[in-house]
Design a protein around this motif. Structure first.
Motif, mmCIF file in Angstrom:
data_model
loop_
_atom_site.group_PDB
_atom_site.id
_atom_site.type_symbol
_atom_site.label_atom_id
_atom_site.label_comp_id
_atom_site.label_asym_id
_atom_site.label_seq_id
_atom_site.Cartn_x
_atom_site.Cartn_y
_atom_site.Cartn_z
ATOM 1 N N VAL A 78 0.832 -1.201 0.000
ATOM 2 C CA VAL A 78 0.000 0.000 0.000
ATOM 3 C C VAL A 78 0.868 1.253 0.000
ATOM 4 O O VAL A 78 0.642 2.196 -0.767
ATOM 5 C CB VAL A 78 -0.961 -0.010 1.200
ATOM 6 N N THR A 79 1.884 1.270 0.852
ATOM 7 C CA THR A 79 2.765 2.437 0.914
ATOM 8 C C THR A 79 3.954 2.316 -0.036
ATOM 9 O O THR A 79 4.640 3.310 -0.302
ATOM 10 C CB THR A 79 3.303 2.630 2.341
ATOM 11 N N GLY A 80 4.217 1.093 -0.521
ATOM 12 C CA GLY A 80 5.360 0.877 -1.386
ATOM 13 C C GLY A 80 6.686 0.948 -0.659
ATOM 14 O O GLY A 80 7.723 1.227 -1.275
ATOM 15 N N THR A 81 6.665 0.649 0.645
ATOM 16 C CA THR A 81 7.839 0.812 1.496
ATOM 17 C C THR A 81 8.307 -0.535 2.036
ATOM 18 O O THR A 81 7.498 -1.418 2.338
ATOM 19 C CB THR A 81 7.505 1.747 2.677
ATOM 20 N N ALA A 93 15.787 -1.713 5.063
ATOM 21 C CA ALA A 93 14.602 -1.387 5.858
ATOM 22 C C ALA A 93 14.329 0.117 5.795
ATOM 23 O O ALA A 93 15.230 0.939 5.936
ATOM 24 C CB ALA A 93 14.785 -1.833 7.300
ATOM 25 N N GLY A 94 13.068 0.462 5.579
ATOM 26 C CA GLY A 94 12.660 1.858 5.503
ATOM 27 C C GLY A 94 12.745 2.476 4.119
ATOM 28 O O GLY A 94 12.368 3.635 3.936
ATOM 29 N N THR A 95 13.202 1.719 3.130
ATOM 30 C CA THR A 95 13.354 2.259 1.777
ATOM 31 C C THR A 95 11.998 2.499 1.120
ATOM 32 O O THR A 95 11.118 1.634 1.146
ATOM 33 C CB THR A 95 14.168 1.285 0.908
ATOM 34 N N ALA A 96 11.831 3.662 0.510
ATOM 35 C CA ALA A 96 10.631 3.979 -0.273
ATOM 36 C C ALA A 96 10.809 3.354 -1.655
ATOM 37 O O ALA A 96 11.153 4.039 -2.629
ATOM 38 C CB ALA A 96 10.415 5.476 -0.352
ATOM 39 N N LEU A 97 10.578 2.073 -1.742
ATOM 40 C CA LEU A 97 10.889 1.305 -2.945
ATOM 41 C C LEU A 97 10.098 1.793 -4.155
ATOM 42 O O LEU A 97 10.661 2.081 -5.218
ATOM 43 C CB LEU A 97 10.623 -0.176 -2.680
ATOM 44 N N ALA A 98 8.780 1.856 -4.020
ATOM 45 C CA ALA A 98 7.953 2.215 -5.172
ATOM 46 C C ALA A 98 8.218 3.645 -5.638
ATOM 47 O O ALA A 98 8.429 3.905 -6.830
ATOM 48 C CB ALA A 98 6.479 2.028 -4.834
ATOM 49 N N LEU A 107 7.979 5.458 -14.720
ATOM 50 C CA LEU A 107 6.883 4.506 -14.865
ATOM 51 C C LEU A 107 6.244 4.229 -13.506
ATOM 52 O O LEU A 107 6.927 4.251 -12.478
ATOM 53 C CB LEU A 107 7.391 3.187 -15.453
ATOM 54 N N PRO A 108 4.925 3.953 -13.483
ATOM 55 C CA PRO A 108 4.289 3.581 -12.223
ATOM 56 C C PRO A 108 4.796 2.223 -11.735
ATOM 57 O O PRO A 108 5.116 1.344 -12.544
ATOM 58 C CB PRO A 108 2.800 3.535 -12.572
ATOM 59 N N VAL A 109 4.836 2.059 -10.413
ATOM 60 C CA VAL A 109 5.440 0.876 -9.802
ATOM 61 C C VAL A 109 4.494 0.266 -8.782
ATOM 62 O O VAL A 109 3.904 0.985 -7.960
ATOM 63 C CB VAL A 109 6.775 1.243 -9.105
ATOM 64 N N ALA A 110 4.357 -1.055 -8.833
ATOM 65 C CA ALA A 110 3.704 -1.826 -7.781
ATOM 66 C C ALA A 110 4.759 -2.755 -7.188
ATOM 67 O O ALA A 110 5.617 -3.273 -7.912
ATOM 68 C CB ALA A 110 2.541 -2.650 -8.333
ATOM 69 N N CYS A 111 4.717 -2.993 -5.881
ATOM 70 C CA CYS A 111 5.739 -3.834 -5.273
ATOM 71 C C CYS A 111 5.158 -4.670 -4.148
ATOM 72 O O CYS A 111 4.135 -4.327 -3.555
ATOM 73 C CB CYS A 111 6.907 -2.998 -4.766
ATOM 74 N N ASP A 112 5.829 -5.789 -3.883
ATOM 75 C CA ASP A 112 5.432 -6.678 -2.801
ATOM 76 C C ASP A 112 6.631 -7.532 -2.432
ATOM 77 O O ASP A 112 7.652 -7.544 -3.135
ATOM 78 C CB ASP A 112 4.245 -7.558 -3.222
ATOM 79 N N VAL A 155 -6.396 -16.451 1.115
ATOM 80 C CA VAL A 155 -7.686 -16.920 1.626
ATOM 81 C C VAL A 155 -8.737 -16.671 0.557
ATOM 82 O O VAL A 155 -8.884 -15.543 0.076
ATOM 83 C CB VAL A 155 -8.064 -16.208 2.936
ATOM 84 N N ASP A 156 -9.422 -17.747 0.155
ATOM 85 C CA ASP A 156 -10.436 -17.667 -0.906
ATOM 86 C C ASP A 156 -9.876 -16.990 -2.152
ATOM 87 O O ASP A 156 -10.537 -16.174 -2.801
ATOM 88 C CB ASP A 156 -11.678 -16.927 -0.407
ATOM 89 N N GLY A 157 -8.639 -17.331 -2.487
ATOM 90 C CA GLY A 157 -8.021 -16.832 -3.696
ATOM 91 C C GLY A 157 -7.443 -15.443 -3.607
ATOM 92 O O GLY A 157 -6.922 -14.928 -4.600
ATOM 93 N N ARG A 158 -7.482 -14.834 -2.431
ATOM 94 C CA ARG A 158 -6.975 -13.465 -2.272
ATOM 95 C C ARG A 158 -5.724 -13.491 -1.410
ATOM 96 O O ARG A 158 -5.753 -13.939 -0.263
ATOM 97 C CB ARG A 158 -8.037 -12.564 -1.637
ATOM 98 N N MET A 159 -4.617 -13.017 -1.967
ATOM 99 C CA MET A 159 -3.362 -12.977 -1.240
ATOM 100 C C MET A 159 -3.440 -11.939 -0.125
ATOM 101 O O MET A 159 -3.880 -10.814 -0.339
ATOM 102 C CB MET A 159 -2.214 -12.638 -2.191
ATOM 103 N N LEU A 160 -3.036 -12.322 1.073
ATOM 104 C CA LEU A 160 -3.076 -11.416 2.217
ATOM 105 C C LEU A 160 -1.732 -10.720 2.381
ATOM 106 O O LEU A 160 -0.679 -11.346 2.304
ATOM 107 C CB LEU A 160 -3.393 -12.195 3.495
ATOM 108 N N SER A 161 -1.772 -9.408 2.626
ATOM 109 C CA SER A 161 -0.546 -8.684 2.931
ATOM 110 C C SER A 161 -0.485 -8.276 4.393
ATOM 111 O O SER A 161 0.584 -8.244 4.991
ATOM 112 C CB SER A 161 -0.401 -7.456 2.027
ATOM 113 N N GLY A 162 -1.647 -7.958 5.001
ATOM 114 C CA GLY A 162 -1.682 -7.649 6.427
ATOM 115 C C GLY A 162 -1.073 -6.306 6.757
ATOM 116 O O GLY A 162 -0.579 -5.573 5.901
ATOM 117 N N ALA A 163 -1.090 -5.971 8.049
ATOM 118 C CA ALA A 163 -0.536 -4.705 8.511
ATOM 119 C C ALA A 163 0.948 -4.637 8.186
ATOM 120 O O ALA A 163 1.706 -5.566 8.476
ATOM 121 C CB ALA A 163 -0.751 -4.557 10.017
ATOM 122 N N ALA A 164 1.359 -3.544 7.562
ATOM 123 C CA ALA A 164 2.760 -3.281 7.209
ATOM 124 C C ALA A 164 3.350 -4.344 6.296
ATOM 125 O O ALA A 164 4.562 -4.430 6.138
ATOM 126 C CB ALA A 164 3.621 -3.134 8.466
ATOM 127 N N GLY A 165 2.510 -5.188 5.688
ATOM 128 C CA GLY A 165 2.989 -6.198 4.758
ATOM 129 C C GLY A 165 3.570 -7.438 5.400
ATOM 130 O O GLY A 165 4.248 -8.222 4.732
#
Length: 323
Positions: A78-81, A93-98, A107-112, A155-165
């Protein structure tokens, strides 16, 4: 392979502690171009972001619309961090990756997290499965047992990221087998402290008094009948199996995938893991067995590319070709 000028595509990046792999991926999943380079893991976060941008330029073609990054560490999509990381990549740790990569490439970036991105490729319907859109997707546990113990949960086909990933980081589950042992996160008694490759090797050294540089050496000694090597492998495998069995009960999992380098040492490890896993299962789940990943060597970059369709995109101020 010739890249069609202007064909819609995205760039997938797999960032690990030793290598960055890049691929230009067409909208049908075909890989159109590849490149890789060593990760400048000791040079700091800015150098790693620069190397990621260099990889984007290496595979970019007109028509590339976005970048997906599957990265080592705990990543909040969500934050790309990068919210937490070991010293495998110094200062990560703490890098603003996106935002950092978007600014460098235009270019726009998504990350996980890299394991979560790779695990997402396992959610495609199985051959002979039910394409019925009214049915929920699989509830899946994915474990990557290697230098550490990573993982992902859907869960039910949806990948969970949770708080702070942090969702899916299975290595930090409490493990009775690891009681008192220090974990890489700074706590004690976590699964990674007994179930990872280095942890199994360290357990062998503690009990035998003999050194072993790598897990493969421990496996070779077990094959030669060394009881300390056999016991260390079985202990690590049982710890992982018990943890996965308990999670399967808690989530009602219908698919459990075990990948990474450690399971490749063979049947001695897998048999102990499967036996411990099965012993934990509640009656309705007793048919369940762990399976190896379906994805091949391209799973990580394909999973990274797919992030651009499923996660928030972090846009640069000016969109354009990579600089």
């Amino acid at each position: 392979m010739t890249v069609r000028h202007g064909a819609p595509s995205v760039i997938g990046l797999d960032l690990g502690g030793t290598k960055i792999a890049a691929a230009l991926v067409a909208d049908d999943g075909t890989i159109l171009a590849r490149h890789s380079l060593p990760t400048p893991a000791t040079a700091g976060a800015e150098a790693v972001l620069d190397a990621l941008a260099q990889e984007v330029r290496a595979v970019w073609a007109p028509g590339a619309t976005a970048i997906g990054v599957a990265a080592a560490g705990v990543v909040d999509p969500v934050t790309g961090t990068v919210t937490s990381a070991t010293d495998t990549i110094r200062g990560w740790a703490g890098t603003a990756l996106a935002d950092g990569l978007a600014a460098r490439t235009g270019l726009p970036v998504a990350c996980d997290n890299d394991v979560r991105a790779t695990a997402a490729t396992e959610l495609a319907p199985l051959p002979g499965g039910h394409p019925d859109g009214d049915r929920p997707g699989p509830t899946m546990i994915y474990a990557a047992v290697g230098t550490g113990v990573g993982g992902a949960v859907a869960v039910d086909g949806r990948m969970l990221s949770g708080a702070a990933g942090v969702a899916g980081h299975l290595g930090h589950l409490p493990s009775p087998e690891a009681d008192g042992l220090p974990c890489t996160c700074g706590a004690t008694g976590h699964l990674e402290a007994i179930g990872s490759g280095p942890a199994i090797t360290a357990q062998y050294t503690r009990t035998s008094g003999l050194s072993a540089e790598r897990l493969e050496r421990v496996a070779a000694r077990a094959a030669d009948g060394d009881p300390h090597a056999t016991a260390a492998i079985a202990l690590g495998a049982r710890a992982v199996g018990r943890a996965l069995g308990g999670l399967a009960n808690a989530l009602g999992a219908d698919r459990v995938v075990v990948g990474g380098g450690v399971p490749r040492i063979g049947a001695r490890y897998l048999d102990a893991l499967n036996e411990a896993f099965t012993a934990e299962l509640m009656r309705p789940l007793r048919h369940l067995r762990p399976v190896p990943p379906r994805g091949g060597p391209d799973a990580a970059v394909l999973g990274a590319a797919a992030l651009t369709r499923t996660l928030p995109l972090h846009h640069p101020r000016t969109i354009g070709a990579p600089r």
